[in-house]
Design an enzyme around this catalytic site. Sequence first.
Site, PDB file in Angstrom:
ATOM      1  N   ASP A   9       0.908  -0.886  -0.156  1.00 43.16           N
ATOM      2  CA  ASP A   9       0.142   0.052  -0.256  1.00 43.16           C
ATOM      3  C   ASP A   9       1.056   0.991  -0.199  1.00 43.16           C
ATOM      4  O   ASP A   9       2.185   1.440   0.691  1.00 43.16           O
ATOM      5  CB  ASP A   9      -1.017  -0.104   1.062  1.00 43.16           C
ATOM      6  CG  ASP A   9      -1.146   1.367   1.214  1.00 43.16           C
ATOM      7  OD1 ASP A   9      -2.222   1.465   0.298  1.00 43.16           O
ATOM      8  OD2 ASP A   9      -1.706   1.705   2.513  1.00 43.16           O
ATOM      9  N   LEU A  10       0.368   2.696  -0.733  1.00 42.78           N
ATOM     10  CA  LEU A  10       1.069   3.401  -0.268  1.00 42.78           C
ATOM     11  C   LEU A  10       1.542   4.489   0.949  1.00 42.78           C
ATOM     12  O   LEU A  10       1.999   4.597   1.777  1.00 42.78           O
ATOM     13  CB  LEU A  10       0.975   4.233  -1.594  1.00 42.78           C
ATOM     14  CG  LEU A  10       1.559   5.999  -2.101  1.00 42.78           C
ATOM     15  CD1 LEU A  10       2.981   5.510  -2.416  1.00 42.78           C
ATOM     16  CD2 LEU A  10       1.357   6.413  -3.298  1.00 42.78           C
ATOM     17  N   ASP A  11      -0.073   4.345   0.595  1.00 43.66           N
ATOM     18  CA  ASP A  11      -0.470   6.154   2.028  1.00 43.66           C
ATOM     19  C   ASP A  11       0.308   5.121   3.388  1.00 43.66           C
ATOM     20  O   ASP A  11      -1.044   4.440   3.992  1.00 43.66           O
ATOM     21  CB  ASP A  11      -1.429   6.837   1.813  1.00 43.66           C
ATOM     22  CG  ASP A  11      -1.988   7.541   0.542  1.00 43.66           C
ATOM     23  OD1 ASP A  11      -1.071   8.226   0.525  1.00 43.66           O
ATOM     24  OD2 ASP A  11      -2.518   6.664  -0.267  1.00 43.66           O
ATOM     25  N   THR A  17       1.453  10.100   4.191  1.00 43.57           N
ATOM     26  CA  THR A  17       0.549  11.624   3.553  1.00 43.57           C
ATOM     27  C   THR A  17      -0.820  11.702   4.062  1.00 43.57           C
ATOM     28  O   THR A  17      -1.178  12.678   4.234  1.00 43.57           O
ATOM     29  CB  THR A  17       0.317  10.983   1.934  1.00 43.57           C
ATOM     30  OG1 THR A  17      -0.268   9.603   1.875  1.00 43.57           O
ATOM     31  CG2 THR A  17       1.696  10.890   0.726  1.00 43.57           C
ATOM     32  N   LYS A  45      -8.077   6.250   6.864  1.00 41.03           N
ATOM     33  CA  LYS A  45      -7.604   5.568   6.212  1.00 41.03           C
ATOM     34  C   LYS A  45      -7.718   4.993   5.334  1.00 41.03           C
ATOM     35  O   LYS A  45      -8.670   3.464   5.783  1.00 41.03           O
ATOM     36  CB  LYS A  45      -6.432   5.252   7.878  1.00 41.03           C
ATOM     37  CG  LYS A  45      -5.522   6.308   8.432  1.00 41.03           C
ATOM     38  CD  LYS A  45      -4.723   6.131   8.826  1.00 41.03           C
ATOM     39  CE  LYS A  45      -3.255   7.460   9.125  1.00 41.03           C
ATOM     40  NZ  LYS A  45      -3.093   6.859  10.422  1.00 41.03           N
ATOM     41  N   SER A 115      -2.738   0.488  -4.288  1.00 41.80           N
ATOM     42  CA  SER A 115      -3.003   1.450  -3.507  1.00 41.80           C
ATOM     43  C   SER A 115      -4.572   2.300  -4.524  1.00 41.80           C
ATOM     44  O   SER A 115      -4.517   2.283  -5.882  1.00 41.80           O
ATOM     45  CB  SER A 115      -2.356   2.729  -3.352  1.00 41.80           C
ATOM     46  OG  SER A 115      -2.537   4.345  -3.405  1.00 41.80           O
ATOM     47  N   ALA A 116      -5.244   2.680  -3.191  1.00 41.69           N
ATOM     48  CA  ALA A 116      -6.633   3.078  -3.640  1.00 41.69           C
ATOM     49  C   ALA A 116      -6.466   5.100  -3.985  1.00 41.69           C
ATOM     50  O   ALA A 116      -7.097   5.564  -4.664  1.00 41.69           O
ATOM     51  CB  ALA A 116      -7.745   3.274  -3.107  1.00 41.69           C
ATOM     52  N   LYS A 146     -11.453  -0.987  -1.751  1.00 43.89           N
ATOM     53  CA  LYS A 146     -10.760  -2.239  -0.777  1.00 43.89           C
ATOM     54  C   LYS A 146     -12.155  -0.981   0.080  1.00 43.89           C
ATOM     55  O   LYS A 146     -12.418  -0.474   0.428  1.00 43.89           O
ATOM     56  CB  LYS A 146      -9.723  -1.544  -0.163  1.00 43.89           C
ATOM     57  CG  LYS A 146      -8.460  -1.652  -0.557  1.00 43.89           C
ATOM     58  CD  LYS A 146      -7.005  -1.625   0.032  1.00 43.89           C
ATOM     59  CE  LYS A 146      -5.542  -0.665  -1.159  1.00 43.89           C
ATOM     60  NZ  LYS A 146      -4.640  -0.341  -0.352  1.00 43.89           N
ATOM     61  N   GLU A 170       0.217  -3.444   4.579  1.00 42.59           N
ATOM     62  CA  GLU A 170      -1.264  -2.514   4.626  1.00 42.59           C
ATOM     63  C   GLU A 170      -1.184  -1.699   5.752  1.00 42.59           C
ATOM     64  O   GLU A 170      -0.632  -2.954   7.073  1.00 42.59           O
ATOM     65  CB  GLU A 170      -2.284  -3.636   4.232  1.00 42.59           C
ATOM     66  CG  GLU A 170      -2.954  -2.628   3.511  1.00 42.59           C
ATOM     67  CD  GLU A 170      -3.252  -2.294   2.912  1.00 42.59           C
ATOM     68  OE1 GLU A 170      -3.707  -0.644   3.993  1.00 42.59           O
ATOM     69  OE2 GLU A 170      -3.822  -1.695   1.668  1.00 42.59           O
ATOM     70  N   ASP A 171      -1.444  -1.032   6.095  1.00 42.95           N
ATOM     71  CA  ASP A 171      -1.634   0.147   7.606  1.00 42.95           C
ATOM     72  C   ASP A 171      -3.106   0.464   7.584  1.00 42.95           C
ATOM     73  O   ASP A 171      -3.147   1.157   8.835  1.00 42.95           O
ATOM     74  CB  ASP A 171      -0.951   1.705   6.771  1.00 42.95           C
ATOM     75  CG  ASP A 171      -1.756   2.457   6.493  1.00 42.95           C
ATOM     76  OD1 ASP A 171      -2.056   1.968   5.552  1.00 42.95           O
ATOM     77  OD2 ASP A 171      -1.696   3.568   7.132  1.00 42.95           O
TER      78      ASP A 171
HETATM   79  C1  G6P Z   1      -5.715   5.815   0.062  1.00 37.06           C
HETATM   80  C2  G6P Z   1      -5.676   6.268   1.328  1.00 37.06           C
HETATM   81  C3  G6P Z   1      -7.087   7.847   1.598  1.00 37.06           C
HETATM   82  C4  G6P Z   1      -7.298   8.581   0.589  1.00 37.06           C
HETATM   83  C5  G6P Z   1      -7.603   7.514  -0.939  1.00 37.06           C
HETATM   84  C6  G6P Z   1      -7.643   7.846  -2.265  1.00 37.06           C
HETATM   85  O1  G6P Z   1      -6.268   4.472   0.157  1.00 37.06           O
HETATM   86  O2  G6P Z   1      -5.234   5.861   2.988  1.00 37.06           O
HETATM   87  O3  G6P Z   1      -6.554   7.770   3.052  1.00 37.06           O
HETATM   88  O4  G6P Z   1      -8.372   8.842   0.796  1.00 37.06           O
HETATM   89  O5  G6P Z   1      -6.148   6.697  -1.125  1.00 37.06           O
HETATM   90  O6  G6P Z   1      -6.600   8.725  -1.968  1.00 37.06           O
HETATM   91  P1  G6P Z   1      -6.461   9.983  -3.561  1.00 37.06           P
HETATM   92  O7  G6P Z   1      -5.128  10.477  -3.586  1.00 37.06           O
HETATM   93  O8  G6P Z   1      -7.103   9.120  -4.699  1.00 37.06           O
HETATM   94  O9  G6P Z   1      -7.549  10.851  -3.062  1.00 37.06           O
HETATM   95 MG    MG Z   2      -2.647   2.662   3.499  1.00 41.68          MG
END
Ligand code: G6P
Ligand code: MG
Length: 215
Positions: A9-11, A17, A45, A115-116, A146, A170-171
């Site tokens: 996962d990224l964030d 972030t 999150k 990542s989402a 997710k 994943e966090d």
């Molecule tokens: C990740 C973050 C979420 C965020 C989502 C969409 O999953 O943990 O907090 O809402 O990405 O991110 P975006 O940059 O597309 O708004």
């Molecule tokens: Mg995350």
Amino acid sequence: MRSKACIFDLDGVIVDTAKYHYLAWKRLAAELGFEFTEKDNERLKGVSRMESLEILLSIGGIRIDDESKKMALAEKKNNWYVEYISQMTEDEILPGVMDFLNLLKRNGVKIAIGSASKNTMLILERIGLKDFFDVIIDGTKITRAKPDPEVFLKAAEELNVAPEECTVFEDAIAGIEAAKRACMKVVGVGNRETLKDADRVIESFVGQDIELIEW
Ligand code: G6P
Ligand code: MG
């Protein structure tokens, strides 16, 4: 058996972030006339942008039925968010991450991002990792957020590795559920209590060894 691939996962896993998402949502809440706390931010999150907006509005007790109004608010938040992350540098890669990624590469383990976020490419570019991963599946390539396993299954497919041979990092609780539904091993990164459904939990990547992906 050692996993053949790792999906990150990224964030909150590669970079923090969450603080920039928080600043942008807080600014939107202030404009709408209510306060948004750091504790509230935990609920966002791993949650998609539009779902995050729904949660934010419910915290503020605001009801909006007009979809285009909601889209406009989400876009406003995203513009602020993009302003913040455009200033990011490689210094913001979380501790131990680069050592661990390099260790995987040296051991022939494939690596992917799952990542989402629709801002994934911008973030990876800012931190100098745009060309580092074998596969990148982000919010622009998936239709279901997710805890749906789509993002991880797509990554495994593009990596050409069976789901059972992948370890996910994943966090977020939703991300852990997604990994499990994809039949993958999952390492939670963060708080042990929050991430108790993960197969293993680490506080950070500092000092982690290849054994972490041996099952
Ligand atoms: C990740 C973050 C979420 C965020 C989502 C969409 O999953 O943990 O907090 O809402 O990405 O991110 P975006 O940059 O597309 O708004
Ligand atoms: Mg995350």
